[in-house]
Design a protein around this motif. Structure first.
Motif, short mmCIF file in Angstrom:
data_model
loop_
_atom_site.label_atom_id
_atom_site.label_comp_id
_atom_site.label_asym_id
_atom_site.label_seq_id
_atom_site.Cartn_x
_atom_site.Cartn_y
_atom_site.Cartn_z
N LEU A 75 46.24 40.42 31.91
CA LEU A 75 46.55 39.82 32.99
C LEU A 75 45.33 40.17 33.92
O LEU A 75 45.40 40.83 34.81
N ALA A 76 44.18 39.64 33.30
CA ALA A 76 42.84 39.89 34.27
C ALA A 76 42.60 38.89 35.22
O ALA A 76 42.94 37.86 35.14
N PRO A 77 42.13 39.41 36.51
CA PRO A 77 41.73 38.52 37.33
C PRO A 77 40.54 37.30 37.02
O PRO A 77 39.80 37.92 35.98
N LEU A 78 40.38 36.45 37.50
CA LEU A 78 39.21 35.49 37.12
C LEU A 78 37.92 36.16 37.48
O LEU A 78 36.90 35.62 36.95
N VAL A 79 37.80 36.91 38.63
CA VAL A 79 36.45 37.64 39.02
C VAL A 79 36.89 39.04 38.91
O VAL A 79 37.66 39.74 39.50
N MET A 80 36.05 39.77 38.14
CA MET A 80 35.98 41.28 37.68
C MET A 80 34.39 41.64 37.65
O MET A 80 33.50 40.96 37.14
N THR A 81 34.41 42.84 37.80
CA THR A 81 33.08 43.63 37.66
C THR A 81 33.09 43.98 36.27
O THR A 81 34.21 44.25 35.61
N ASP A 82 32.00 44.04 35.74
CA ASP A 82 31.43 44.77 34.19
C ASP A 82 32.27 46.26 34.22
O ASP A 82 32.76 46.59 33.21
N LEU A 110 36.19 45.68 33.77
CA LEU A 110 36.43 45.27 32.24
C LEU A 110 36.21 46.50 31.45
O LEU A 110 37.06 46.64 30.50
N GLU A 111 35.18 47.30 31.45
CA GLU A 111 34.94 48.67 30.60
C GLU A 111 36.15 49.52 30.85
O GLU A 111 36.53 50.01 29.94
N ARG A 112 36.51 49.71 32.05
CA ARG A 112 37.60 50.65 32.32
C ARG A 112 38.96 50.20 31.59
O ARG A 112 39.62 50.97 31.12
N GLY A 113 39.16 49.02 31.79
CA GLY A 113 40.39 48.41 31.32
C GLY A 113 40.49 48.44 29.61
O GLY A 113 41.47 48.68 28.89
#
Length: 50
Positions: free
Chosen positions: A24-31, A34-37
């Motif tokens: 359930l990721a947002p359309l805008v996220m930082t790298d 993403l890496e943390r997730g």
């Protein structure tokens, strides 16, 4: 799912028998986000398969 939620990552199971993971990721996220997730997911999988 519970292990990921404890560390701040929201996922849900999907598929007819719950065999798939849905992010359930947002359309805008930082790298970094993403890496943390992905790190949280990897740690949860390792914890659950030990």
């Amino acid at each position: 799912m519970k292990q990921c939620a404890r560390h701040g990552l929201l996922i849900e199971n999907a598929g007819r028998w719950g065999q798939a993971i849905r992010f359930l990721a947002p359309l805008v996220m930082t790298d970094e986000q993403l890496e943390r997730g992905l790190d949280i997911l990897e740690a949860a999988i390792q914890t659950c398969t030990q």
